[in-house]
Design an enzyme around this catalytic site. Structure first.
Site, PDB file in Angstrom:
ATOM      1  N   HIS A 126      -4.820  -3.303   1.414  1.00 23.31           N
ATOM      2  CA  HIS A 126      -4.541  -2.341   0.778  1.00 23.31           C
ATOM      3  C   HIS A 126      -4.748  -0.754   1.296  1.00 23.31           C
ATOM      4  O   HIS A 126      -6.134  -0.601   1.712  1.00 23.31           O
ATOM      5  CB  HIS A 126      -4.878  -2.337  -0.464  1.00 23.31           C
ATOM      6  CG  HIS A 126      -4.851  -1.475  -1.462  1.00 23.31           C
ATOM      7  ND1 HIS A 126      -3.619  -1.989  -2.014  1.00 23.31           N
ATOM      8  CD2 HIS A 126      -4.936   0.393  -1.839  1.00 23.31           C
ATOM      9  CE1 HIS A 126      -3.275  -0.437  -3.447  1.00 23.31           C
ATOM     10  NE2 HIS A 126      -4.354   0.562  -2.884  1.00 23.31           N
ATOM     11  N   CYS A 127      -4.276  -0.091   1.624  1.00 22.58           N
ATOM     12  CA  CYS A 127      -3.677   1.272   2.273  1.00 22.58           C
ATOM     13  C   CYS A 127      -3.881   2.607   1.473  1.00 22.58           C
ATOM     14  O   CYS A 127      -3.414   2.739   0.065  1.00 22.58           O
ATOM     15  CB  CYS A 127      -2.966   2.122   3.498  1.00 22.58           C
ATOM     16  SG  CYS A 127      -3.305   2.936   4.191  1.00 22.58           S
ATOM     17  N   ILE A 128      -5.261   3.090   1.187  1.00 29.05           N
ATOM     18  CA  ILE A 128      -5.558   4.015   0.643  1.00 29.05           C
ATOM     19  C   ILE A 128      -4.629   5.513   0.838  1.00 29.05           C
ATOM     20  O   ILE A 128      -4.062   6.449  -0.204  1.00 29.05           O
ATOM     21  CB  ILE A 128      -7.003   4.714   0.549  1.00 29.05           C
ATOM     22  CG1 ILE A 128      -7.462   5.657   1.879  1.00 29.05           C
ATOM     23  CG2 ILE A 128      -8.289   3.383  -0.223  1.00 29.05           C
ATOM     24  CD1 ILE A 128      -9.167   5.797   0.938  1.00 29.05           C
ATOM     25  N   ASN A 132      -0.925   1.834  -1.708  1.00 30.99           N
ATOM     26  CA  ASN A 132      -0.191   0.582  -1.659  1.00 30.99           C
ATOM     27  C   ASN A 132      -0.430  -0.194  -0.903  1.00 30.99           C
ATOM     28  O   ASN A 132      -1.271   0.006   0.218  1.00 30.99           O
ATOM     29  CB  ASN A 132       1.521   1.017  -1.428  1.00 30.99           C
ATOM     30  CG  ASN A 132       2.297   0.225  -1.704  1.00 30.99           C
ATOM     31  OD1 ASN A 132       2.170  -0.811  -2.138  1.00 30.99           O
ATOM     32  ND2 ASN A 132       3.707  -0.035  -1.457  1.00 30.99           N
TER      33      ASN A 132
END
Length: 224
Positions: A126-128, A132
């Site tokens: 999960h990429c801040i 997403n």
């Protein structure tokens, strides 16, 4: 997207602001002092970097908004087919992988995201920065965005390094000629402002470049 936070977050605003800042300073600070916007080469370089920045924004927007891939509703693995590739068993116990939170079986490489609160197909992380998950459906567009960002960072870094070297050589030449005290103060103030902008943008470009190179390695290694 069920359970996913809103699109607009502080990290997203930060990325968009960084892209805009690098674009403005490259096109309206570095290129004019390097080639000049009144020359064909300057216009061509400004247009090329504008297209690159637009590609960065477009691919970034798609990476933010695209669903990374959700487990099909009612997914049930075919347990009778031992060679089937649509199910995995746990390393401990040998049971089929089942998500207790989503209440369904998980396909191979599917994982539950505690931020999005659902299972994601072939989840990497999960990429801040895109708010997403990076998964099956947005792997490609995420890596394309990283590629564009790396190329833009290399371009900006090269342009500002050239301008910095050019300004340094010009300053050395100017110091060889006599000036009045008013002229020296004006030249010194202008040179300080320009030099501070060039040095700052060089450092910013290097930092962005190193960060995206780290993302490229992290996401690329997960693909294999």
């Amino acid at each position: 997207m069920g359970g996913r936070p809103g699109y607009l977050t502080l990290p997203i605003f930060s990325v968009v602001a960084a892209i805009g800042y690098v674009y403005y300073t490259t096109v309206f600070v570095a290129v004019p002092r390097w080639l000049g916007l009144s020359t064909a080469a300057g216009v061509a370089n400004a247009a090329a970097f504008t297209a690159l920045a637009a590609a960065c924004l477009a691919t970034y927007a798609v990476a933010v908004r695209r669903d990374p891939g959700r487990v099909p509703p009612g997914f049930v693995p075919d347990v009778e087919d031992a060679e089937s590739t649509v199910h995995e068993i746990k390393r401990k116990g040998g049971d089929l992988r089942y998500c207790q939170k989503c209440c369904h079986y998980k396909p191979p490489r599917a994982h539950h995201c505690r931020v999005c609160k659902r299972c994601v197909l072939k989840m990497d992380h999960h990429c801040i920065w895109i708010n997403n998950c990076v998964g099956h459906e947005n792997y490609k567009i995420f890596l394309v965005f990283v590629l564009y960002a790396v190329v833009a960072s290399f371009y900006a870094l090269g342009a500002f390094c050239i301008v910095f070297l050019k300004m340094s050589s010009q300053a050395a030449i100017l110091l060889e000629h006599p000036f009045t005290m008013k002229e020296l103060e004006r030249c010194g103030w202008q040179k300080k402002v320009e030099t501070s902008i060039i040095i700052h943008m060089t450092l910013v470009s290097m930092r962005i470049l190193f960060q995206f190179l780290g993302l490229t390695y992290f996401a690329g290694s997960a693909l294999y």
